[in-house]
Design a protein around this motif. Structure first.
Motif, short mmCIF file in Angstrom:
data_model
loop_
_atom_site.label_atom_id
_atom_site.label_comp_id
_atom_site.label_asym_id
_atom_site.label_seq_id
_atom_site.Cartn_x
_atom_site.Cartn_y
_atom_site.Cartn_z
N LYS A 1 0.84 -1.21 0.00
CA LYS A 1 0.00 0.00 0.00
C LYS A 1 0.86 1.25 0.00
O LYS A 1 2.04 1.21 0.36
CB LYS A 1 -0.90 0.04 1.25
N GLY A 2 0.25 2.36 -0.36
CA GLY A 2 0.93 3.64 -0.30
C GLY A 2 0.01 4.76 -0.73
O GLY A 2 -1.19 4.57 -0.91
N GLY A 3 0.58 5.95 -0.88
CA GLY A 3 -0.19 7.12 -1.28
C GLY A 3 0.36 7.72 -2.56
O GLY A 3 1.57 7.72 -2.79
N THR A 4 -0.55 8.23 -3.40
CA THR A 4 -0.15 8.90 -4.64
C THR A 4 -1.33 9.66 -5.22
O THR A 4 -2.48 9.33 -4.94
CB THR A 4 0.36 7.88 -5.69
N MET A 5 -1.06 10.69 -6.00
CA MET A 5 -2.09 11.43 -6.74
C MET A 5 -3.25 11.90 -5.86
O MET A 5 -4.40 11.92 -6.28
CB MET A 5 -2.63 10.57 -7.89
N GLY A 6 -2.94 12.27 -4.64
CA GLY A 6 -3.97 12.76 -3.74
C GLY A 6 -4.89 11.68 -3.21
O GLY A 6 -5.93 11.96 -2.61
N VAL B 1 -1.73 -2.87 -3.93
CA VAL B 1 -1.41 -3.97 -4.84
C VAL B 1 -1.54 -5.27 -4.07
O VAL B 1 -0.98 -5.41 -2.98
CB VAL B 1 0.03 -3.83 -5.40
N ILE B 2 -2.30 -6.19 -4.61
CA ILE B 2 -2.42 -7.53 -4.04
C ILE B 2 -1.90 -8.51 -5.08
O ILE B 2 -2.26 -8.42 -6.26
CB ILE B 2 -3.89 -7.86 -3.70
N TYR B 3 -1.05 -9.42 -4.65
CA TYR B 3 -0.53 -10.38 -5.61
C TYR B 3 -0.18 -11.70 -4.93
O TYR B 3 -0.07 -11.77 -3.71
CB TYR B 3 0.68 -9.81 -6.35
N SER B 4 -0.05 -12.72 -5.77
CA SER B 4 0.40 -14.02 -5.29
C SER B 4 1.91 -14.05 -5.34
O SER B 4 2.51 -13.73 -6.36
CB SER B 4 -0.16 -15.14 -6.18
N THR C 1 9.47 -0.51 -3.46
CA THR C 1 10.36 0.56 -3.92
C THR C 1 10.17 0.83 -5.41
O THR C 1 10.10 1.99 -5.84
CB THR C 1 11.82 0.18 -3.65
N LEU C 2 10.06 -0.23 -6.20
CA LEU C 2 9.85 -0.07 -7.63
C LEU C 2 8.54 0.65 -7.93
O LEU C 2 8.47 1.52 -8.80
CB LEU C 2 9.86 -1.44 -8.33
N ILE C 3 7.49 0.27 -7.20
CA ILE C 3 6.17 0.90 -7.39
C ILE C 3 6.23 2.38 -7.04
O ILE C 3 5.75 3.23 -7.80
CB ILE C 3 5.11 0.18 -6.53
N GLU C 4 6.81 2.70 -5.91
CA GLU C 4 6.89 4.09 -5.48
C GLU C 4 7.73 4.93 -6.44
O GLU C 4 7.39 6.08 -6.73
CB GLU C 4 7.45 4.16 -4.06
N THR C 5 8.79 4.35 -6.97
CA THR C 5 9.64 5.05 -7.93
C THR C 5 8.87 5.34 -9.22
O THR C 5 8.94 6.42 -9.79
CB THR C 5 10.90 4.23 -8.24
#
Length: 349
Positions: free
Chosen positions: A31-36, A41-44, A60-64
Motif C-alpha cells: 500500500k501507499g499514497g499517490t495522486m492525492g 497492490v495484491i498479488y500471489s 520501492t519499484l512501485i513508489e519510484t
C-alpha cells in the motif's frame, strides 16, 4: 475478514475489492499514497524456483514508478512535464516524452469518439465552477464568465503531431490529464509486476483497478461496484474479472448547491455547464485501465441515452446507474454481461 480498499476522491465512485475470508501465506498486500489518494497492490507470491523479487523491492519499484508518472502528468507539481508544457511560450512546438505522448494520444482518441464530451482542455471551466485547485465560493459563474472561459476550451485548438510527439497550443489553452492519469498508472504498475514474474495481481489506485491472472486463493478476482445510495444497499453490482481493468466515474459525491439547485463537479466542455441529467455513475471494463478511466468520465458526461448508444455501438462493456422516478435504475451493455457475478450485489460474493 474482508479487505476493502475503498478510496473515494473527487467524486469518483470507488470500486471495492472483496477478497476471500481466509488469508493464505501466498497473498501479499502492498500500500501507499499517490495522486492525492492511495494505492494498493495484491498479488500471489511467485514460486521461489527462480530469482524472484521481494515485497520490499516491489514496494520501492512501485513508489519510484509513481513518482516518475507524477513528474510527467501532475499539474500540482510546478516543474512537472505537463506544468512546463502549460507554461511554455504560446504556439511553440513542444517535444513530449513517450509517456506523456501515450496518455495524451489515448485521451484525444476518447475525446474524438465522444464528439468532445471528453476534453483534455476543460480545466478553465473546472476552475471557474470552483472544482479545481483554487478554492472559491460555491456560486455559479455568469454566462459572460462561462463564454470567456470557453474561448480556451476545445481539443481542436491543440496542434498534436502523434508521429513526431510534438504539441503546440494557443495562449491560455492548457492540457489536464488528471481524468486518465490514475488509469495509466494502474496499467504501468500492472505491466511492471508482470515483467518481474508476478502473474497474478490486482493493482488499484483511487478505486481504478486492473486484474491479472487469478486471486491468490484461486478463481477470478471478485469486485463490487459501490452503490450511489448506501441506504438501499452497500453494493449495486458484483463482478468477476481476470486480465481486465475496471474504472468508475460518479457525480454524486462532489457538488455544491446554490439557491436550491445542485451543481455537479463534472463540467460538460461542450456547454460550459455542469452536467444535469439522470446518470449517476458509469463503470467500464476494458483491457486497459487508462482507456476505461477516460471512457467512464466521457460516458458520464454524455448522459444515459447517448452513452448507452455509443457504448453499444463500440462494443464497450459499460454499466450505468441512473436516477429513476422512485429509485436508482441499472442499465448495462451486452459486453458487460460477461463480467456480472451471479451473486446478490448487496452482499459480499
Amino acid at each position: 475478514m474482508h479487505h476493502n480498499f475503498r478510496i473515494a476522491i473527487t467524486a469518483l465512485l470507488a470500486v471495492f475489492l472483496l477478497s476471500s475470508c481466509a488469508d493464505r501465506p501466498s497473498r501479499v498486500v502492498l500500500k501507499g499514497g499517490t495522486m492525492g489518494t492511495t494505492w494498493s497492490v495484491i498479488y500471489s507470491e511467485p514460486e521461489q524456483d527462480g530469482p524472484g523479487v521481494s515485497a520490499e523491492e516491489l514496494q520501492t519499484l512501485i513508489e519510484t514508478e509513481l513518482l516518475a508518472i507524477n513528474q510527467t502528468l501532475s499539474t500540482y507539481i510546478p516543474e512537472s512535464e505537463i506544468s512546463l508544457l502549460n507554461s511554455s511560450p504560446d504556439e511553440s512546438s513542444v517535444l513530449l516524452s513517450s509517456r506523456f505522448s501515450t496518455v495524451l494520444d489515448a485521451a484525444l482518441s476518447v475525446g474524438g469518439l465522444t464528439d468532445g464530451a471528453y476534453d483534455v482542455t476543460v480545466r478553465p471551466l473546472v476552475e471557474l465552477w470552483g472544482f479545481g485547485a483554487r478554492t472559491r465560493e460555491p456560486v455559479p459563474p455568469t454566462e459572460a464568465q462561462i463564454q470567456a472561459a470557453m474561448v480556451f476550451v476545445g481539443a481542436h485548438r491543440l496542434s498534436w503531431n502523434a508521429e513526431a510527439s510534438t504539441l503546440s497550443r494557443p495562449a491560455g489553452v492548457e492540457v489536464d490529464l488528471s481524468s486518465i492519469a490514475k488509469g495509466y498508472a494502474v496499467d504501468q504498475l500492472s505491466d511492471m509486476l508482470a515483467a518481474r514474474g508476478v502473474v497474478d495481481s490486482l493493482v488499484e489506485i483511487g478505486g481504478e483497478l486492473r486484474a491479472r491472472g487469478q486471486r491468490p486463493e484461486g478463481g477470478l478476482w471478485r469486485l463490487a461496484v459501490e452503490s450511489p445510495d448506501p441506504s438501499q444497499s452497500r453494493f449495486i453490482e458484483a463482478l468477476a474479472v481476470s486480465d481486465a481493468a475496471v474504472a468508475t466515474s460518479g457525480d454524486y459525491r462532489n457538488y455544491f448547491e446554490y439557491e436550491g439547485r445542485r451543481y455537479s463537479h463534472l463540467v460538460d466542455p461542450r456547454s460550459g455547464y455542469p452536467v444535469a441529467h439522470e446518470l449517476v455513475s458509469v463503470t467500464v471494463v476494458h483491457r486497459e485501465c487508462m482507456t476505461a478511466d477516460a471512457l467512464a468520465t466521457a460516458l458520464l458526461v454524455l448522459g444515459l441515452d447517448a452513452a448507452l448508444q455509443l457504448a453499444k455501438s463500440q462494443g464497450i462493456a459499460a454499466h450505468f446507474v441512473a436516477r429513476g422516478e422512485e429509485a436508482l435504475e441499472v442499465h448495462y451493455t451486452p459486453a458487460f454481461e460477461a463480467y456480472r457475478q451471479n451473486t446478490q450485489a448487496g452482499e459480499s460474493p
